[in-house]
Enzyme design. Sequence first.
Site, mmCIF file in Angstrom:
data_model
loop_
_atom_site.group_PDB
_atom_site.id
_atom_site.type_symbol
_atom_site.label_atom_id
_atom_site.label_comp_id
_atom_site.label_asym_id
_atom_site.label_seq_id
_atom_site.Cartn_x
_atom_site.Cartn_y
_atom_site.Cartn_z
ATOM 1 N N GLY A 70 0.835 -1.211 0.000
ATOM 2 C CA GLY A 70 0.000 0.000 0.000
ATOM 3 C C GLY A 70 0.865 1.255 0.000
ATOM 4 O O GLY A 70 1.884 1.291 0.688
ATOM 5 N N ARG B 41 1.587 -4.928 -6.042
ATOM 6 C CA ARG B 41 1.597 -6.210 -5.350
ATOM 7 C C ARG B 41 2.089 -7.221 -6.388
ATOM 8 O O ARG B 41 1.642 -7.200 -7.534
ATOM 9 C CB ARG B 41 0.213 -6.530 -4.805
ATOM 10 C CG ARG B 41 -0.204 -5.446 -3.809
ATOM 11 C CD ARG B 41 -1.261 -5.849 -2.821
ATOM 12 N NE ARG B 41 -1.121 -5.102 -1.569
ATOM 13 C CZ ARG B 41 -1.758 -3.942 -1.284
ATOM 14 N NH1 ARG B 41 -2.560 -3.397 -2.173
ATOM 15 N NH2 ARG B 41 -1.577 -3.351 -0.125
ATOM 16 N N ASP C 230 3.859 -4.688 6.481
ATOM 17 C CA ASP C 230 4.306 -5.986 6.991
ATOM 18 C C ASP C 230 4.346 -7.069 5.907
ATOM 19 O O ASP C 230 5.192 -7.954 5.960
ATOM 20 C CB ASP C 230 3.506 -6.424 8.219
ATOM 21 C CG ASP C 230 2.022 -6.546 7.939
ATOM 22 O OD1 ASP C 230 1.564 -6.038 6.904
ATOM 23 O OD2 ASP C 230 1.325 -7.164 8.770
ATOM 24 N N THR D 40 3.462 2.815 5.958
ATOM 25 C CA THR D 40 2.048 2.438 5.921
ATOM 26 C C THR D 40 1.225 3.444 6.719
ATOM 27 O O THR D 40 1.638 3.855 7.804
ATOM 28 C CB THR D 40 1.807 1.016 6.483
ATOM 29 O OG1 THR D 40 0.414 0.890 6.835
ATOM 30 C CG2 THR D 40 2.606 0.735 7.737
ATOM 31 N N ASP E 141 -1.415 2.725 8.135
ATOM 32 C CA ASP E 141 -2.168 2.009 9.177
ATOM 33 C C ASP E 141 -1.468 1.953 10.537
ATOM 34 O O ASP E 141 -2.107 1.653 11.544
ATOM 35 C CB ASP E 141 -2.456 0.567 8.731
ATOM 36 C CG ASP E 141 -3.214 0.501 7.419
ATOM 37 O OD1 ASP E 141 -3.913 1.479 7.095
ATOM 38 O OD2 ASP E 141 -3.107 -0.514 6.719
ATOM 39 N N ASP F 125 0.445 -0.319 11.731
ATOM 40 C CA ASP F 125 0.175 -1.634 12.319
ATOM 41 C C ASP F 125 1.436 -2.490 12.399
ATOM 42 O O ASP F 125 1.388 -3.703 12.225
ATOM 43 C CB ASP F 125 -0.921 -2.348 11.502
ATOM 44 C CG ASP F 125 -0.561 -2.463 10.025
ATOM 45 O OD1 ASP F 125 0.438 -1.846 9.603
ATOM 46 O OD2 ASP F 125 -1.261 -3.171 9.300
ATOM 47 N N ARG G 41 -7.538 -0.733 7.797
ATOM 48 C CA ARG G 41 -7.797 -2.186 7.708
ATOM 49 C C ARG G 41 -8.187 -2.713 9.092
ATOM 50 O O ARG G 41 -9.138 -2.220 9.673
ATOM 51 C CB ARG G 41 -6.580 -2.928 7.150
ATOM 52 C CG ARG G 41 -6.300 -2.561 5.709
ATOM 53 C CD ARG G 41 -5.261 -3.434 5.108
ATOM 54 N NE ARG G 41 -3.950 -3.179 5.689
ATOM 55 C CZ ARG G 41 -2.828 -3.719 5.252
ATOM 56 N NH1 ARG G 41 -2.846 -4.554 4.243
ATOM 57 N NH2 ARG G 41 -1.665 -3.432 5.812
HETATM 58 P P1 ADP Z 1 2.004 -4.311 2.570
HETATM 59 O O1 ADP Z 1 3.495 -4.313 2.471
HETATM 60 O O2 ADP Z 1 1.431 -2.940 2.418
HETATM 61 O O3 ADP Z 1 1.521 -5.043 3.808
HETATM 62 P P2 ADP Z 1 1.212 -6.592 0.834
HETATM 63 O O4 ADP Z 1 0.771 -7.460 1.969
HETATM 64 O O5 ADP Z 1 0.360 -6.558 -0.367
HETATM 65 O O6 ADP Z 1 1.427 -5.069 1.275
HETATM 66 O O7 ADP Z 1 2.669 -7.090 0.390
HETATM 67 C C1 ADP Z 1 3.353 -6.466 -0.670
HETATM 68 C C2 ADP Z 1 4.092 -7.492 -1.500
HETATM 69 O O8 ADP Z 1 5.072 -8.169 -0.689
HETATM 70 C C3 ADP Z 1 3.234 -8.635 -2.058
HETATM 71 O O9 ADP Z 1 2.559 -8.274 -3.238
HETATM 72 C C4 ADP Z 1 4.278 -9.690 -2.331
HETATM 73 O O10 ADP Z 1 4.969 -9.430 -3.534
HETATM 74 C C5 ADP Z 1 5.228 -9.518 -1.151
HETATM 75 N N1 ADP Z 1 4.867 -10.453 -0.062
HETATM 76 C C6 ADP Z 1 3.933 -10.264 0.899
HETATM 77 N N2 ADP Z 1 3.854 -11.347 1.706
HETATM 78 C C7 ADP Z 1 4.756 -12.244 1.224
HETATM 79 C C8 ADP Z 1 5.153 -13.571 1.605
HETATM 80 N N3 ADP Z 1 4.596 -14.196 2.635
HETATM 81 N N4 ADP Z 1 6.106 -14.175 0.869
HETATM 82 C C9 ADP Z 1 6.683 -13.550 -0.176
HETATM 83 N N5 ADP Z 1 6.360 -12.310 -0.583
HETATM 84 C C10 ADP Z 1 5.415 -11.665 0.093
#
Ligand code: ADP
Length: 328
Positions: free
Chosen positions: A16, A77, A108, A131, A133, A135, A177
């Site tokens: 995000g 993503r 995260d 972020t 959030d 969080d 969220r």
């Molecule tokens: P944020 O960082 O805002 O929490 P996301 O959860 O969408 O956003 O994570 C961003 C990107 O990080 C994902 O699209 C993916 O490419 C990578 N990612 C997230 N979780 C994992 C995971 N468990 N293993 C590998 N890559 C991950």
Amino acid sequence: MIKKKITKVGVLTSGGDAPGMNAAIRAVVRTGLYYGLDMYGIMRGYSGMYENDIFQMDSRSVANIIQRGGTILKTARCKEFYQPEGRKIAYENLKKNGIDGLVIIGGDGSFNGAQKFSNEFDIPCIGLPGTIDKDIAGTDFTIGFDTAVNTAIRAIDKIRDTMDAHDRLFIVEVMGRDAGYIALHSGIGTGAEHILIPERRTNLDELVNSLSEKEKRKKLVNLVVVTEGDEYGGAEGVSKLVKEKIPNADVRIAILGHIQRGGAPTAMDRYIASRMGYHAIECLMEGTHNVMVGIVDNKMKYTPLNKAVKAKQQVSEEWLKIAKVLAS
Ligand code: ADP
């Protein structure tokens, strides 16, 4: 243990978006250049690593961006990064460019990806918490949170004016969220009568009783701030339930939505992004690897990525009490 000297660093924004990401990119790039490192921008988070969309950055590449919301490196993503094969392709692309250190600005989920990547390959990763959030454990602030709260407060102040003119009950939904920090801070900052956050079970009967009792006292202007991830389904869900129980109430809802992600970052977000970005490079150079850079009690704090992804920030009991006392 002798750590390998870092010479070429890639920076990316992932997940995000959050206001202040540009200020963080600028700080990472300028600090790296100051110390004689070669700096690379990676487009669209892990997607740019996977697709080899990587370019060298100089000091001018980050000129005039500290005040801009969004992220010049874009964010995305990347589903391929969840798979070991996808991460291997991303690694090979970094190697092709000679990149031997990474700074990941994200939430995260992005740190989860970074943690897996750094376990599998010899490229140290530093995470910066970006972020709205807030969080993530291991830091008092995340880049973007202060701006989002200020945006929410400005919007709610305007809603209060019209609410007051009509004696209405307004239920305002803010982002976050499943984290209630934006609701808690913007609710306290606007004098909300009730703040509903996912971290605490909402006692609907208590809420309805309190609103009915205020209606009897002819306190007709009531502001409820609710987090999008609240158990009753955000503003729509809460308003439906309240209308069922208090049919006479003139209830309106407002969902603030993406305005909370945009706009110029506040002074606070520019400052913490600059400070964290600077320390990300120091970490890479000093051999403090695979950590998230945070600020706790106004001091830098480095949390191993595997710990940063597991723990959530705890909601402060003190804040909850203040919200309750001030709304009584
Ligand atoms: P944020 O960082 O805002 O929490 P996301 O959860 O969408 O956003 O994570 C961003 C990107 O990080 C994902 O699209 C993916 O490419 C990578 N990612 C997230 N979780 C994992 C995971 N468990 N293993 C590998 N890559 C991950």
